[in-house]
Design a protein around this motif. Sequence first.
Motif, PDB file in Angstrom:
ATOM      1  N   VAL A 182      16.994   7.485   0.598  1.00  0.00           N
ATOM      2  CA  VAL A 182      16.223   6.265   0.840  1.00  0.00           C
ATOM      3  C   VAL A 182      16.116   6.071   2.349  1.00  0.00           C
ATOM      4  N   ASN A 183      14.893   6.096   2.842  1.00  0.00           N
ATOM      5  CA  ASN A 183      14.636   5.882   4.273  1.00  0.00           C
ATOM      6  C   ASN A 183      13.781   4.629   4.418  1.00  0.00           C
ATOM      7  N   TRP A 184      14.459   3.494   4.603  1.00  0.00           N
ATOM      8  CA  TRP A 184      13.803   2.192   4.730  1.00  0.00           C
ATOM      9  C   TRP A 184      14.388   1.543   5.978  1.00  0.00           C
ATOM     10  N   GLN A 185      13.761   1.821   7.103  1.00  0.00           N
ATOM     11  CA  GLN A 185      14.320   1.421   8.393  1.00  0.00           C
ATOM     12  C   GLN A 185      14.744  -0.046   8.420  1.00  0.00           C
ATOM     13  N   PRO A 186      15.951  -0.296   8.962  1.00  0.00           N
ATOM     14  CA  PRO A 186      16.870   0.667   9.587  1.00  0.00           C
ATOM     15  C   PRO A 186      17.798   1.391   8.594  1.00  0.00           C
ATOM     16  N   LEU A 187      17.641   1.119   7.284  1.00  0.00           N
ATOM     17  CA  LEU A 187      18.516   1.746   6.293  1.00  0.00           C
ATOM     18  C   LEU A 187      18.163   3.217   6.116  1.00  0.00           C
ATOM     19  N   LEU A 188      19.180   4.055   6.150  1.00  0.00           N
ATOM     20  CA  LEU A 188      19.057   5.461   5.790  1.00  0.00           C
ATOM     21  C   LEU A 188      20.224   5.796   4.873  1.00  0.00           C
ATOM     22  N   LEU A 189      19.911   6.116   3.620  1.00  0.00           N
ATOM     23  CA  LEU A 189      20.957   6.336   2.620  1.00  0.00           C
ATOM     24  C   LEU A 189      20.734   7.673   1.932  1.00  0.00           C
ATOM     25  N   VAL A 190      21.822   8.415   1.787  1.00  0.00           N
ATOM     26  CA  VAL A 190      21.810   9.639   0.990  1.00  0.00           C
ATOM     27  C   VAL A 190      22.978   9.549   0.006  1.00  0.00           C
ATOM     28  N   GLU A 234       8.077  -1.374   6.157  1.00  0.00           N
ATOM     29  CA  GLU A 234       7.659  -0.007   5.834  1.00  0.00           C
ATOM     30  C   GLU A 234       8.811   0.790   5.230  1.00  0.00           C
ATOM     31  N   ILE A 235       8.561   1.353   4.043  1.00  0.00           N
ATOM     32  CA  ILE A 235       9.498   2.271   3.403  1.00  0.00           C
ATOM     33  C   ILE A 235       8.956   3.677   3.634  1.00  0.00           C
ATOM     34  N   LYS A 236       9.638   4.443   4.469  1.00  0.00           N
ATOM     35  CA  LYS A 236       9.116   5.766   4.817  1.00  0.00           C
ATOM     36  C   LYS A 236       9.212   6.748   3.663  1.00  0.00           C
ATOM     37  N   ARG A 237      10.348   6.742   2.968  1.00  0.00           N
ATOM     38  CA  ARG A 237      10.509   7.736   1.905  1.00  0.00           C
ATOM     39  C   ARG A 237      11.611   7.334   0.934  1.00  0.00           C
ATOM     40  N   VAL A 238      11.331   7.546  -0.347  1.00  0.00           N
ATOM     41  CA  VAL A 238      12.338   7.455  -1.400  1.00  0.00           C
ATOM     42  C   VAL A 238      12.230   8.738  -2.214  1.00  0.00           C
ATOM     43  N   TYR A 239      13.345   9.449  -2.340  1.00  0.00           N
ATOM     44  CA  TYR A 239      13.333  10.715  -3.062  1.00  0.00           C
ATOM     45  C   TYR A 239      14.560  10.805  -3.956  1.00  0.00           C
ATOM     46  N   LYS A 292       0.859  -1.181   0.000  1.00  0.00           N
ATOM     47  CA  LYS A 292       0.000   0.000   0.000  1.00  0.00           C
ATOM     48  C   LYS A 292       0.898   1.234   0.000  1.00  0.00           C
ATOM     49  N   ILE A 293       0.553   2.218  -0.836  1.00  0.00           N
ATOM     50  CA  ILE A 293       1.370   3.415  -1.002  1.00  0.00           C
ATOM     51  C   ILE A 293       0.524   4.636  -0.668  1.00  0.00           C
ATOM     52  N   LYS A 294       0.972   5.411   0.296  1.00  0.00           N
ATOM     53  CA  LYS A 294       0.236   6.618   0.656  1.00  0.00           C
ATOM     54  C   LYS A 294       0.288   7.650  -0.454  1.00  0.00           C
ATOM     55  N   GLU A 295       1.483   7.879  -1.010  1.00  0.00           N
ATOM     56  CA  GLU A 295       1.603   8.861  -2.091  1.00  0.00           C
ATOM     57  C   GLU A 295       2.871   8.619  -2.901  1.00  0.00           C
ATOM     58  N   ALA A 296       2.745   8.771  -4.210  1.00  0.00           N
ATOM     59  CA  ALA A 296       3.890   8.688  -5.116  1.00  0.00           C
ATOM     60  C   ALA A 296       3.713   9.775  -6.164  1.00  0.00           C
ATOM     61  N   GLY A 297       4.803  10.426  -6.512  1.00  0.00           N
ATOM     62  CA  GLY A 297       4.683  11.519  -7.477  1.00  0.00           C
ATOM     63  C   GLY A 297       5.940  11.718  -8.290  1.00  0.00           C
ATOM     64  N   ILE A 298       5.749  12.211  -9.510  1.00  0.00           N
ATOM     65  CA  ILE A 298       6.837  12.590 -10.404  1.00  0.00           C
ATOM     66  C   ILE A 298       6.545  14.000 -10.911  1.00  0.00           C
ATOM     67  N   ASP A 299       7.511  14.883 -10.800  1.00  0.00           N
ATOM     68  CA  ASP A 299       7.388  16.255 -11.301  1.00  0.00           C
ATOM     69  C   ASP A 299       8.560  16.542 -12.234  1.00  0.00           C
ATOM     70  N   VAL A 300       8.243  17.027 -13.437  1.00  0.00           N
ATOM     71  CA  VAL A 300       9.264  17.371 -14.422  1.00  0.00           C
ATOM     72  C   VAL A 300       8.938  18.759 -14.956  1.00  0.00           C
ATOM     73  N   ARG A 301       9.962  19.604 -15.093  1.00  0.00           N
ATOM     74  CA  ARG A 301       9.736  20.927 -15.665  1.00  0.00           C
ATOM     75  C   ARG A 301      10.886  21.318 -16.576  1.00  0.00           C
ATOM     76  N   LEU A 357      11.340  12.738  -8.102  1.00  0.00           N
ATOM     77  CA  LEU A 357      10.573  11.525  -7.814  1.00  0.00           C
ATOM     78  C   LEU A 357      10.484  11.368  -6.312  1.00  0.00           C
ATOM     79  N   GLU A 358       9.263  11.166  -5.808  1.00  0.00           N
ATOM     80  CA  GLU A 358       9.097  10.974  -4.368  1.00  0.00           C
ATOM     81  C   GLU A 358       8.023   9.931  -4.100  1.00  0.00           C
TER      82      GLU A 358
END
Length: 361
Positions: free
Chosen positions: A265-273, A224-229, A178-187, A206-207
């Motif tokens: 990438v915030n996928w507990q316990p992984l936190l990657l930048v 749970e994957i909290k955030r991918v950006y 289940k995905i709360k929100e996914a989005g792509i923005d290009v300009r 991309l988020e």
Amino acid sequence: MRERLRNILGSFSASWSRTKSWGGRNKTFIFPFLFSFALMFSFIEATLVRSAMINRFKTELVALQKYLNEFQLDLAYDHIKFNNIFFYPLVEIENLQLYNLRGTELWRLNFDKVSGRLGLLNINKLNFRSSEQILFARGERQFRISGDAALKITANSKGGFETLHLRLRDADIKDFAKIKEAGIDVRSLHSVKHEALIMPSLEGHLEISGVKLNGLLEYPLTSEIKRVYAKATLMGSIPLQDSFLLGTETWLQNGGFVDIPRLVVNWQPLLLVGRGTLNFNEELQPRLSLATSSKAMLNLLDDLQKNKFLDRKGVFVANILLNSKAFKLHEEDKHLTLTTPISYQDNKLAVENITVKTFKP
């Protein structure tokens, strides 16, 4: 001369007085008439604008299919309907499909129904909505997706690309996640072209947030994957006059590439930048290079190796190198922090320059 001018002004003044007097006596009729005329004129103008936009949409659809075919992709649909009437969608498409024509495994993305409406304040904006049921099939596997999907595309006054916004909210991928929100923005960045410089031409974001994986599946780390950006910038412009494929080759020959200034990438316990670049070889196969800083990367590698996604020998060697430089950022940390390069090219995924996975071409 003065006498003639005086006569002209006198005639104009008399005519204006008679018109004003007539308007005063018949204002009950004149204002409804003017309103009706303005409404009819607006309706005719809106119809003409919609007709022009329909012709433009048909032209762009043919061009899109041509570009997709060059990369062994295609679009198909059962029925397409266009509407000139203002209150109706500009276009309605039934059973829209995007699929690959060639590859080791065929896949398709299927939308039951898609409708597109012109923007109320901007006729160069087209807003697409899809039905709640979306199907993604790859080989024998099928994933049914339900959720609120919306796509907005904006062009400039000359018909060139301006922005793209894609949103998927409260999505449920049956038996998967289940995905709360996914989005792509290009300009478009409208950079000034200069032959001697590689200037940014497009910027994309991309988020994905709030992903909860099915607890019955085997996956690394937590459910749970909290955030991918990711933020990416297209360096150099791709000429599209004749062919997207030829335009891409020209872009690469001129030194074009994709800059990735930020990845999270915030996928507990992984936190990657990280940050890096994406390039392509002569056969347009991707070459990704990232410099990363992460916490719990060792846990991710171990879990992926236990699930037999990564090669055991490659992970073993990579772990030796990574353990030698891993450290605790804070004394209370449960997981180690480290910096390491990650790359993908020639169908090989490498960590610390050690191949940990070879994909089938």
